[in-house]
Scaffold this active site. Structure first.
Site: not given
Ligand SMILES: NC(=O)c1ccc[n+]([C@@H]2O[C@H](COP(=O)([O-])OP(=O)(O)OC[C@H]3O[C@@H](n4cnc5c(N)ncnc54)[C@H](OP(=O)(O)O)[C@@H]3O)[C@@H](O)[C@H]2O)c1
Length: 264
Positions: A137, A150
């Site tokens: 990501s 995350y």
């Protein structure tokens, strides 16, 4: 790598990016083992793909050892696998102190531990040449408020990809890291879309992301960061993190409000 006839294990195939990716890969002639947790969604997806008889499905929770074993021992992988795509993932947008232990463990187990263990177990069955594609990501290159867990999981998968790629240099197996920016899927809660709209953050479609991921596989690109200005911010964050600290400090109140943090 030419994808025609290649045996590919795709985790998280029932999700937004995974589903678009399954279609793009099947259109190029790949033979897919589609993984997810919802049998009906996976079977529906398989039947929509070109040559459905070439593809298989398997449901498993990759946070559990049993789930990972079921995938590793699937008969479709017995004779080898050309490409492993570690795509399944989850996130929870919230300040760290507002996340439960279960939410923290779940993100680290699925986004980090599961791909590491799957990769280790499947290495002996990866063909040479072979590819491992880890879906990271842009939050694996930029620490962002509300995403501390995350980000930890995605920074880790980036470090894993780089180190393993260097470890396997000359083996015939390449490790690729692919980092999407915000993408319109069920991964993101409605407040994340509302926050992105207020902050002017661009959101890609899963099809756009899948197209770029397939290009990265075909060109065997070691590192892909999707989209401007995210690509630039990742580089800026590595070279001059203080600048990014200041830019994000200016957005802090807005981010805290959408994260429903009590001090906002
Ligand atoms: N969407 C974004 O904004 C964005 C941005 C950057 C990176 N990414 C990354 O892209 C990848 C795909 O995300 P997405 O947006 O397509 O997410 P998504 O639509 O939520 O799909 C997630 C996939 O992971 C599977 N999954 C969830 N929990 C699982 C578990 N415990 N065990 C096994 N599989 C599980 C889901 O299966 P079920 O549906 O069957 O539960 C689904 O197939 C993730 O690694 C994500 O971090 C996404």
């Amino acid at each position: 790598m030419n994808l025609d006839g290649k045996r590919i294990l795709l985790t998280g195939a029932s999700g937004g990016i995974g589903e678009a990716l399954a279609l793009a890969l099947a259109e190029r002639g790949a033979h897919l083992l589609l993984h997810g947790r919802q049998p009906l969604a996976l079977e529906r997806l398989r039947l929509q793909l070109p040559a459905p008889e070439r593809h298989h499905t398997l449901c498993a929770d990759l946070r559990s050892a049993e789930g990972r074993l079921a995938l590793i021992h699937h008969p479709a992988l017995e004779s080898g696998v050309d490409i492993l795509i570690n795509n399944a993932g989850t996130n929870h947008f919230a300040w760290l102190e507002d996340q439960s232990e279960e939410q923290i463990a779940s993100q680290l187990e699925l986004n980090t531990l599961a791909p590491l263990l799957l990769t280790r177990a499947l290495l002996p069955r990866l063909t040479r040449p072979g590819l491992i594609m880890n879906v990271g990501s842009s939050f694996g290159g930029i620490g962002y408020p509300g995403y501390s867990v995350y980000c930890a999981s995605k920074f880790a998968i980036r470090g894993f990809s780089e180190a393993l790629g260097r470890e396997l240099a000359g083996s015939g197996i390449k490790v690729l890291h692919f980092a999407p920016r915000a993408t319109r899927t069920h991964l993101n809660a409605p407040e994340v879309y509302a926050m992105n709209a207020e902050l002017g953050t661009h959101t890609d479609t899963p099809e756009e992301v899948a197209d770029q991921l397939v290009q990265s596989l075909e060109r065997e690109r070691t590192r892909t960061w999707v989209g401007w200005p995210e690509k630039l911010f990742v580089r800026l964050n590595a070279l001059l993190p203080g600048l990014v600290d200041r830019a994000l400090a200016r957005q802090h109140a807005v981010i805290a409000r959408f994260a429903h943090h009590k001090e906002a």
